[in-house]
Design an enzyme around this catalytic site. Sequence first.
Site, PDB file in Angstrom:
ATOM      1  N   HIS A  28       7.090  -8.069  -4.206  1.00 36.11           N
ATOM      2  CA  HIS A  28       5.826  -8.249  -4.435  1.00 36.11           C
ATOM      3  C   HIS A  28       5.653  -9.781  -5.200  1.00 36.11           C
ATOM      4  O   HIS A  28       6.163  -9.790  -6.354  1.00 36.11           O
ATOM      5  CB  HIS A  28       5.066  -7.319  -5.541  1.00 36.11           C
ATOM      6  CG  HIS A  28       4.852  -6.062  -4.655  1.00 36.11           C
ATOM      7  ND1 HIS A  28       3.785  -5.806  -3.977  1.00 36.11           N
ATOM      8  CD2 HIS A  28       5.599  -4.832  -4.562  1.00 36.11           C
ATOM      9  CE1 HIS A  28       3.666  -4.648  -3.376  1.00 36.11           C
ATOM     10  NE2 HIS A  28       4.710  -4.187  -3.750  1.00 36.11           N
ATOM     11  N   ASP A  53     -17.237  -9.993 -22.003  1.00 37.04           N
ATOM     12  CA  ASP A  53     -17.634  -9.607 -20.209  1.00 37.04           C
ATOM     13  C   ASP A  53     -19.073  -9.185 -20.333  1.00 37.04           C
ATOM     14  O   ASP A  53     -19.643  -9.828 -19.267  1.00 37.04           O
ATOM     15  CB  ASP A  53     -17.040  -8.199 -20.105  1.00 37.04           C
ATOM     16  CG  ASP A  53     -15.388  -8.149 -20.338  1.00 37.04           C
ATOM     17  OD1 ASP A  53     -15.224  -9.523 -20.599  1.00 37.04           O
ATOM     18  OD2 ASP A  53     -14.761  -7.078 -20.712  1.00 37.04           O
ATOM     19  N   SER A  54     -19.853  -8.551 -21.233  1.00 33.51           N
ATOM     20  CA  SER A  54     -21.400  -8.245 -20.881  1.00 33.51           C
ATOM     21  C   SER A  54     -21.861  -9.672 -21.148  1.00 33.51           C
ATOM     22  O   SER A  54     -23.119  -9.883 -20.469  1.00 33.51           O
ATOM     23  CB  SER A  54     -21.724  -7.120 -21.894  1.00 33.51           C
ATOM     24  OG  SER A  54     -21.400  -7.370 -23.235  1.00 33.51           O
ATOM     25  N   GLY A 112     -21.637  -7.166 -27.064  1.00 32.25           N
ATOM     26  CA  GLY A 112     -21.155  -8.303 -27.988  1.00 32.25           C
ATOM     27  C   GLY A 112     -19.854  -8.874 -27.526  1.00 32.25           C
ATOM     28  O   GLY A 112     -19.370  -9.885 -27.861  1.00 32.25           O
ATOM     29  N   GLY A 113     -19.078  -8.318 -26.484  1.00 32.77           N
ATOM     30  CA  GLY A 113     -18.036  -9.040 -25.836  1.00 32.77           C
ATOM     31  C   GLY A 113     -18.200  -9.735 -24.801  1.00 32.77           C
ATOM     32  O   GLY A 113     -19.455 -10.056 -24.450  1.00 32.77           O
ATOM     33  N   LYS A 122      -9.566 -10.835 -17.485  1.00 29.94           N
ATOM     34  CA  LYS A 122     -10.485 -11.318 -18.783  1.00 29.94           C
ATOM     35  C   LYS A 122     -10.182 -12.800 -18.858  1.00 29.94           C
ATOM     36  O   LYS A 122     -11.287 -13.544 -19.026  1.00 29.94           O
ATOM     37  CB  LYS A 122      -9.685 -10.696 -19.929  1.00 29.94           C
ATOM     38  CG  LYS A 122     -10.445 -11.097 -21.286  1.00 29.94           C
ATOM     39  CD  LYS A 122     -11.730 -10.431 -21.508  1.00 29.94           C
ATOM     40  CE  LYS A 122     -11.579  -9.031 -21.963  1.00 29.94           C
ATOM     41  NZ  LYS A 122     -12.946  -8.396 -22.197  1.00 29.94           N
ATOM     42  N   GLU A 130       3.219 -11.394  -6.123  1.00 32.85           N
ATOM     43  CA  GLU A 130       1.958 -11.273  -6.772  1.00 32.85           C
ATOM     44  C   GLU A 130       2.061 -11.001  -8.277  1.00 32.85           C
ATOM     45  O   GLU A 130       1.132 -11.038  -9.126  1.00 32.85           O
ATOM     46  CB  GLU A 130       1.018 -10.452  -6.103  1.00 32.85           C
ATOM     47  CG  GLU A 130       0.813  -9.332  -5.990  1.00 32.85           C
ATOM     48  CD  GLU A 130       1.766  -8.580  -4.945  1.00 32.85           C
ATOM     49  OE1 GLU A 130       2.793  -9.267  -4.421  1.00 32.85           O
ATOM     50  OE2 GLU A 130       1.263  -7.757  -4.467  1.00 32.85           O
ATOM     51  N   CYS A 174       5.289  -6.346   1.398  1.00 34.56           N
ATOM     52  CA  CYS A 174       5.862  -4.792   1.183  1.00 34.56           C
ATOM     53  C   CYS A 174       5.228  -4.008   2.207  1.00 34.56           C
ATOM     54  O   CYS A 174       5.659  -4.261   3.373  1.00 34.56           O
ATOM     55  CB  CYS A 174       5.352  -4.311  -0.108  1.00 34.56           C
ATOM     56  SG  CYS A 174       6.308  -2.835  -0.574  1.00 34.56           S
ATOM     57  N   GLY A 214       0.908  -1.455  -0.124  1.00 34.41           N
ATOM     58  CA  GLY A 214      -0.129  -0.186  -0.096  1.00 34.41           C
ATOM     59  C   GLY A 214       0.958   1.180  -0.066  1.00 34.41           C
ATOM     60  O   GLY A 214       1.868   1.133   0.318  1.00 34.41           O
TER      61      GLY A 214
END
Length: 523
Positions: free
Chosen positions: A180, A237-238, A234-235, A379, A182, A86, A59
């Site tokens: 880090h 995600d939606s 149309g992607g 994604k 990650e 960190c 942070g």
Amino acid sequence: MNTGTPQKLLIIDFGSQVTQLIARRLREANIYCEIHPFNAAREEFIDAFEPQAIILSGGPASVTQPDFPCPPESIYELGIPILGICYGQQVMMRQLGGDVSQGRHGEFGRATLRPEGAGLIGRHNLMEGLFADGHEEVWMSHGDSVTQPAAGFRVIARSQNAPFAALADNERHLFGLQFHPEVYHTPCGTRILRNFAHIAGFTGDWTMSAFCRRIIQKLRDDIGGAKVICGLSGGVDSAVTAALIHRALPGQLTCVFVDHGLLRDNEAESVTTMFRESFNIPLSPIDASTQFLAALRGISDPETKRKTIGRLFIDVFREEAQKIGGATHLAQGTLYPDVIESPSAGDGPSATIKSHHNVGGLPAELGLELVEPLRELFKDEVRELGRELGLPDEFVRRHPFPGPGLAIRCPGEVTPAKLAILRQADTIFLDQIDKHRLYDDIWQAFAVLLPVNSVGVMGDGRTYGAACVLRAVTSVDGMTADFYDFEGTFLSETATRIVNEVRGINRVLYDITSKPPGTIEWE
Ligand code: XMP
């Protein structure tokens, strides 16, 4: 040992830009975790959560300043493994009696980590499987440093500038890392996080189908019997958002597909057909292209374009919500990368970098409650979830397409004439990629029409036409990206086709900028 209640890991967020990557790495290892901001993760909350392990994130704060953010001290008495990353390491040292100082110089970027033998003995080995070549590359990003570990801690790895790069109290199962683990630039980081989870007794029993069940339950709890509208683009995600909501709340969802006039060739028709055929969800296609293109007239500033489009989107949704009779919720396929640099994502403690994408485009007074069930996902995870929900492969494989559409691929003022040219070039580029069977190797590929004309010669005559840029990138999550290294013959064949087939373009360029320093889109 899956008894129905998953083994749970709690990530306490102190506002690092990459906290969500910790969760992602753990999900990849089939470990259930939740991120909660430090100011919400108080003692009673943690008691009720019953974590099997805790990770304290990085942070922007400094424990050398008064009133620094910290977790409840009681966590160190719970007897469960805790890993501080960190800032998380610094706050752990500070709370347990060690020292942290503000360095004269911070340390940012790559560092070489070397093991400290004594700390690697025993079964609580955070560094298990590392250092085959005697060292590991890690990514540092810190201003302050631990100058004196708390009692009971031993150094288990160091770097040139960080003598306390990795600390362990094997008795109490407390660990601290200055770097880090990650981020992708710490290749051994996934192994370290898995080692930590292993020490904490996680068996990796958690899957995307379990995630799917949790999200569905949460949608039911949050939305109840209310009506929801969802904007389809149309992607993937939606589409996944709609499928999730439909699964959670059958009969409560109406999908709205707005053709803002900034779509690619045939996109509106193919999306509408695909949705009608694949889902039994009511869908209202709305042709708002005249409205959007009129609003964009004369605007060339990228942020103003985004805001204008975002505002109009919401206006259209609002109208539609009223028409379908009392929808109170608006679902959006916002992903974590859309949220990450936006102001105080999820009311968390992250610093604001810039207002971005869907998130930045929304007005404060929406009038509809936002539902963003994919907000924690990247994604590739959304694609996995899509498969889990039984979405057709053609949806799941689709390259991302941005909400503001071709407007942000048309630097300068957006006009119908420019859009028509851009669409043709884009279609040829994608057709070439299909023909060469490269679609699935590429994260995203598109054309950009530059507001620049150049002189050319065609058929012995002079031309003065537009320049078009082709952009194709590889990426895992859209956060970082590299240009796709096409064969020269592919590029020349594609350039020739574009110049020959698209009236108005006489020059084709290929964008070889990575992200960072570029972004994937041009605006
Ligand atoms: P950048 O250009 O920031 O893009 O590197 C990262 C990814 O996000 C997509 N993108 C958007 N998606 N609304 C969206 O839904 C937006 O406003 C938007 N802007 C960028 C971009 O296509 C890439 O996949």
